[in-house]
Design a protein around this motif. Structure first.
Motif, PDB file in Angstrom:
ATOM      1  N   ARG A   1     -61.239  19.714 -34.850  1.00 57.07           N
ATOM      2  CA  ARG A   1     -61.695  19.615 -36.229  1.00 57.07           C
ATOM      3  C   ARG A   1     -60.915  20.588 -37.105  1.00 57.07           C
ATOM      4  NH1 ARG A   1     -67.609  22.294 -35.103  1.00 57.07           N
ATOM      5  NH2 ARG A   1     -67.556  20.712 -33.464  1.00 57.07           N
ATOM      6  N   VAL A   2     -60.765  20.217 -38.365  1.00 53.29           N
ATOM      7  CA  VAL A   2     -60.195  21.130 -39.358  1.00 53.29           C
ATOM      8  C   VAL A   2     -61.293  22.096 -39.790  1.00 53.29           C
ATOM      9  CG1 VAL A   2     -59.172  21.319 -41.652  1.00 53.29           C
ATOM     10  CG2 VAL A   2     -58.575  19.392 -40.188  1.00 53.29           C
ATOM     11  N   PHE A   3     -60.987  23.393 -39.795  1.00 50.00           N
ATOM     12  CA  PHE A   3     -61.975  24.346 -40.277  1.00 50.00           C
ATOM     13  C   PHE A   3     -61.500  25.136 -41.494  1.00 50.00           C
ATOM     14  CE2 PHE A   3     -59.477  26.744 -37.225  1.00 50.00           C
ATOM     15  CZ  PHE A   3     -59.370  28.020 -37.781  1.00 50.00           C
ATOM     16  N   LEU A   4     -60.214  25.025 -41.827  1.00 48.58           N
ATOM     17  CA  LEU A   4     -59.687  25.684 -43.024  1.00 48.58           C
ATOM     18  C   LEU A   4     -58.525  24.874 -43.586  1.00 48.58           C
ATOM     19  CD1 LEU A   4     -59.501  29.544 -42.269  1.00 48.58           C
ATOM     20  CD2 LEU A   4     -60.699  28.476 -44.180  1.00 48.58           C
ATOM     21  N   ARG A   5     -58.413  24.875 -44.902  1.00 46.89           N
ATOM     22  CA  ARG A   5     -57.245  24.295 -45.579  1.00 46.89           C
ATOM     23  C   ARG A   5     -56.662  25.341 -46.514  1.00 46.89           C
ATOM     24  NH1 ARG A   5     -57.231  18.855 -44.493  1.00 46.89           N
ATOM     25  NH2 ARG A   5     -59.256  17.926 -43.961  1.00 46.89           N
TER      26      ARG A   5
ATOM     27  N   VAL B   1     -46.995  24.465 -54.853  1.00 45.42           N
ATOM     28  CA  VAL B   1     -46.106  23.514 -54.181  1.00 45.42           C
ATOM     29  C   VAL B   1     -46.961  22.322 -53.771  1.00 45.42           C
ATOM     30  CG1 VAL B   1     -44.426  23.179 -52.338  1.00 45.42           C
ATOM     31  CG2 VAL B   1     -44.726  25.449 -53.369  1.00 45.42           C
ATOM     32  N   GLU B   2     -46.840  21.229 -54.501  1.00 46.41           N
ATOM     33  CA  GLU B   2     -47.779  20.114 -54.339  1.00 46.41           C
ATOM     34  C   GLU B   2     -47.644  19.388 -53.013  1.00 46.41           C
ATOM     35  OE1 GLU B   2     -47.404  17.601 -57.844  1.00 46.41           O
ATOM     36  OE2 GLU B   2     -49.331  18.390 -58.514  1.00 46.41           O
ATOM     37  N   GLU B   3     -46.427  19.276 -52.504  1.00 47.59           N
ATOM     38  CA  GLU B   3     -46.255  18.434 -51.325  1.00 47.59           C
ATOM     39  C   GLU B   3     -46.665  19.124 -50.032  1.00 47.59           C
ATOM     40  OE1 GLU B   3     -42.026  20.175 -51.974  1.00 47.59           O
ATOM     41  OE2 GLU B   3     -43.811  19.688 -53.140  1.00 47.59           O
ATOM     42  N   PHE B   4     -47.088  20.387 -50.106  1.00 40.72           N
ATOM     43  CA  PHE B   4     -47.466  21.115 -48.907  1.00 40.72           C
ATOM     44  C   PHE B   4     -48.951  21.479 -48.936  1.00 40.72           C
ATOM     45  CE2 PHE B   4     -43.686  21.917 -46.471  1.00 40.72           C
ATOM     46  CZ  PHE B   4     -42.649  21.797 -47.383  1.00 40.72           C
ATOM     47  N   GLU B   5     -49.674  21.046 -47.907  1.00 37.35           N
ATOM     48  CA  GLU B   5     -51.014  21.546 -47.667  1.00 37.35           C
ATOM     49  C   GLU B   5     -51.104  21.878 -46.189  1.00 37.35           C
ATOM     50  OE1 GLU B   5     -55.190  20.148 -49.176  1.00 37.35           O
ATOM     51  OE2 GLU B   5     -54.824  19.170 -47.237  1.00 37.35           O
ATOM     52  N   THR B   6     -51.624  23.049 -45.888  1.00 35.02           N
ATOM     53  CA  THR B   6     -51.758  23.443 -44.498  1.00 35.02           C
ATOM     54  C   THR B   6     -53.210  23.315 -44.065  1.00 35.02           C
ATOM     55  OG1 THR B   6     -52.017  25.764 -45.135  1.00 35.02           O
ATOM     56  CG2 THR B   6     -49.806  25.015 -44.586  1.00 35.02           C
ATOM     57  N   SER B   7     -53.399  22.811 -42.868  1.00 31.86           N
ATOM     58  CA  SER B   7     -54.732  22.658 -42.290  1.00 31.86           C
ATOM     59  C   SER B   7     -54.778  23.399 -40.970  1.00 31.86           C
ATOM     60  CB  SER B   7     -55.066  21.188 -42.064  1.00 31.86           C
ATOM     61  OG  SER B   7     -55.029  20.459 -43.272  1.00 31.86           O
ATOM     62  N   LEU B   8     -55.789  24.220 -40.790  1.00 31.01           N
ATOM     63  CA  LEU B   8     -56.000  24.902 -39.524  1.00 31.01           C
ATOM     64  C   LEU B   8     -56.997  24.103 -38.697  1.00 31.01           C
ATOM     65  CD1 LEU B   8     -54.729  27.341 -41.172  1.00 31.01           C
ATOM     66  CD2 LEU B   8     -56.049  28.797 -39.652  1.00 31.01           C
ATOM     67  N   TRP B   9     -56.566  23.751 -37.492  1.00 35.23           N
ATOM     68  CA  TRP B   9     -57.370  22.942 -36.581  1.00 35.23           C
ATOM     69  C   TRP B   9     -57.804  23.781 -35.387  1.00 35.23           C
ATOM     70  CZ3 TRP B   9     -58.207  17.419 -36.388  1.00 35.23           C
ATOM     71  CH2 TRP B   9     -57.689  16.728 -37.491  1.00 35.23           C
TER      72      TRP B   9
ATOM     73  N   GLN C   1     -67.007  26.124 -46.386  1.00 38.38           N
ATOM     74  CA  GLN C   1     -66.301  25.176 -47.251  1.00 38.38           C
ATOM     75  C   GLN C   1     -64.868  24.929 -46.791  1.00 38.38           C
ATOM     76  OE1 GLN C   1     -68.121  23.640 -49.559  1.00 38.38           O
ATOM     77  NE2 GLN C   1     -69.830  24.949 -48.908  1.00 38.38           N
ATOM     78  N   GLY C   2     -64.310  25.879 -46.057  1.00 36.57           N
ATOM     79  CA  GLY C   2     -62.955  25.729 -45.535  1.00 36.57           C
ATOM     80  C   GLY C   2     -61.872  25.780 -46.588  1.00 36.57           C
ATOM     81  N   THR C   3     -62.067  26.574 -47.653  1.00 43.72           N
ATOM     82  CA  THR C   3     -61.103  26.632 -48.754  1.00 43.72           C
ATOM     83  C   THR C   3     -60.201  27.855 -48.647  1.00 43.72           C
ATOM     84  OG1 THR C   3     -62.594  27.891 -50.173  1.00 43.72           O
ATOM     85  CG2 THR C   3     -62.771  25.483 -50.249  1.00 43.72           C
ATOM     86  N   PRO C   4     -59.037  27.831 -49.302  1.00 46.40           N
ATOM     87  CA  PRO C   4     -58.182  29.024 -49.320  1.00 46.40           C
ATOM     88  C   PRO C   4     -58.879  30.236 -49.916  1.00 46.40           C
ATOM     89  CG  PRO C   4     -57.006  27.112 -50.194  1.00 46.40           C
ATOM     90  CD  PRO C   4     -58.423  26.701 -50.021  1.00 46.40           C
ATOM     91  N   GLU C   5     -59.690  30.014 -50.951  1.00 42.66           N
ATOM     92  CA  GLU C   5     -60.395  31.122 -51.588  1.00 42.66           C
ATOM     93  C   GLU C   5     -61.384  31.776 -50.623  1.00 42.66           C
ATOM     94  OE1 GLU C   5     -58.733  28.413 -54.600  1.00 42.66           O
ATOM     95  OE2 GLU C   5     -60.021  28.086 -52.838  1.00 42.66           O
TER      96      GLU C   5
ATOM     97  N   LEU D   1     -61.049  31.910 -47.295  1.00 43.19           N
ATOM     98  CA  LEU D   1     -60.265  32.715 -46.355  1.00 43.19           C
ATOM     99  C   LEU D   1     -59.795  33.994 -47.037  1.00 43.19           C
ATOM    100  CD1 LEU D   1     -58.837  33.208 -43.702  1.00 43.19           C
ATOM    101  CD2 LEU D   1     -56.995  31.713 -44.469  1.00 43.19           C
ATOM    102  N   ALA D   2     -59.353  33.889 -48.280  1.00 44.57           N
ATOM    103  CA  ALA D   2     -58.887  35.073 -49.004  1.00 44.57           C
ATOM    104  C   ALA D   2     -60.010  36.109 -49.127  1.00 44.57           C
ATOM    105  CB  ALA D   2     -58.377  34.686 -50.399  1.00 44.57           C
ATOM    106  N   ALA D   3     -61.222  35.656 -49.437  1.00 48.37           N
ATOM    107  CA  ALA D   3     -62.350  36.580 -49.552  1.00 48.37           C
ATOM    108  C   ALA D   3     -62.685  37.209 -48.204  1.00 48.37           C
ATOM    109  CB  ALA D   3     -63.569  35.839 -50.106  1.00 48.37           C
ATOM    110  N   TYR D   4     -62.497  36.446 -47.128  1.00 47.00           N
ATOM    111  CA  TYR D   4     -62.817  36.955 -45.790  1.00 47.00           C
ATOM    112  C   TYR D   4     -61.860  38.063 -45.369  1.00 47.00           C
ATOM    113  CZ  TYR D   4     -64.324  36.825 -40.908  1.00 47.00           C
ATOM    114  OH  TYR D   4     -64.814  37.151 -39.671  1.00 47.00           O
TER     115      TYR D   4
END
Length: 297
Positions: free
Chosen positions: A155-159, A251-259, A285-289, A291-294
């Motif tokens: 499963r994806v847990f972060l984007r 950078v629109e064409e790049f999204e990273t997902s952590l699985w 929520q699995g958002t960049p924000e 992870l940044a707060a964590y």
């Protein structure tokens, strides 16, 4: 089929040799060799290719190891849980995780997890390569944008998203003037970055001036003003908020997902389930924000 002989076969396969397995289990090497030979005779299959100094699984042996290893682990855990009168996860949990996530968040995550589940012995190794979960005896791997693998589920847990950042002291080039770029990995030829800003899309020509192997090193170099770089939003967020870095666009064409990936859903161990639930609770929520707060100090 003799389950004890099957367990001894898995022990030898997991450790890659009779000697290593005997030392790990404090069992006589001759006993393990005899039990595996009896299993081969019972199945009428050769499970190992035996050389003068090497021992390798045959194709049949590898198939048997892959299909029975998780089952034997599950049986052992079930027996221990029943004997203890409880269902608290326990035992060894081996995880492989990528470098950046390990450096920024996994130490804190691991500590919290072990405090919550003190009967689990957690072992985490950091590497960006695609490990062989079965052969290297990992229970779970964390990977960024992994390739499809029919033998793994997860499963994806972060984007996360990529953003082009620079020091506020570095002027943004005008027209086709190339951007001095800090890149991760080997030095490559000049390329361009397409970014999206509130004013619209634009393309930035680049001229690599510094190549580094870690994104944390890249961020530190950008802070020093040597050039611009593409960084995960989670890694740059605190600097953007503080004004030590400025954004030149996403950078629109790049999204990273952590699985989080594991070999099978049917035999998912209590340890792996507990870690997956812990990840979900840490990043609901699995958002960049998030992870940044964590990872904020």
């Amino acid at each position: 089929m003799d389950l004890l002989a099957l367990a001894d076969f898995n022990l030898v396969a997991r450790h890659g040799g009779f000697g290593k397995a005997a030392r790990a289990a404090n069992r006589p090497k001759a006993t393990l060799s005899r039990r595996v030979a009896e299993l081969e005779a019972d199945l009428d299959l050769r499970l190992f290719e035996r050389g003068a100094r090497t021992l390798k699984l045959t194709e049949e042996g590898r198939a048997l190891f892959e299909r029975t290893g998780a089952l034997l682990t599950e049986l052992d855990e079930t027996a221990k849980a029943i004997a203890s009168g409880g269902h608290s996860p326990r035992g060894r949990l081996r995880i492989s995780a990528p470098l950046l996530f390990s450096q920024t968040a996994l130490g804190k995550l691991a500590a919290g997890f072990v405090l919550k589940y003190p009967e689990i012995q957690l072992e985490i190794t950091t590497e960006d390569r695609a490990v062989d979960m079965i052969e290297e005896a990992y229970d779970l791997v964390i990977r960024v944008n992994p390739q499809s693998d029919e033998n793994l589920v997860g499963r994806v847990f972060l984007r996360d998203r990529l953003v082009v950042v620079a020091s506020p002291n570095l002027p943004r080039p005008v027209g086709r003037e190339p951007v001095p770029a800090v890149i991760r990995g080997s030095m490559t030829q000049a390329e361009s970055w397409e970014v999206a800003t509130p004013a619209g899309k634009s393309r930035l020509a680049t001229k690599p001036v510094l190549s580094l192997s870690s994104l944390i090193m890249v961020r530190d170099a950008v802070r020093a003003g040597v050039g611009a770089a593409r960084l995960p939003l989670s890694l740059a967020n605190s600097d953007l908020a503080a004004g030590t870095l400025v954004s030149w666009g996403e950078v629109e064409e790049f999204e990273t997902s952590l699985w989080a990936l594991y070999p099978t859903r049917r035999l998912l161990s209590a340890r792996v389930s507990a870690f997956l639930d812990y990840l979900k609770a840490a990043f609901p929520q699995g958002t960049p924000e998030e992870l940044a707060a964590y990872i904020e100090p």
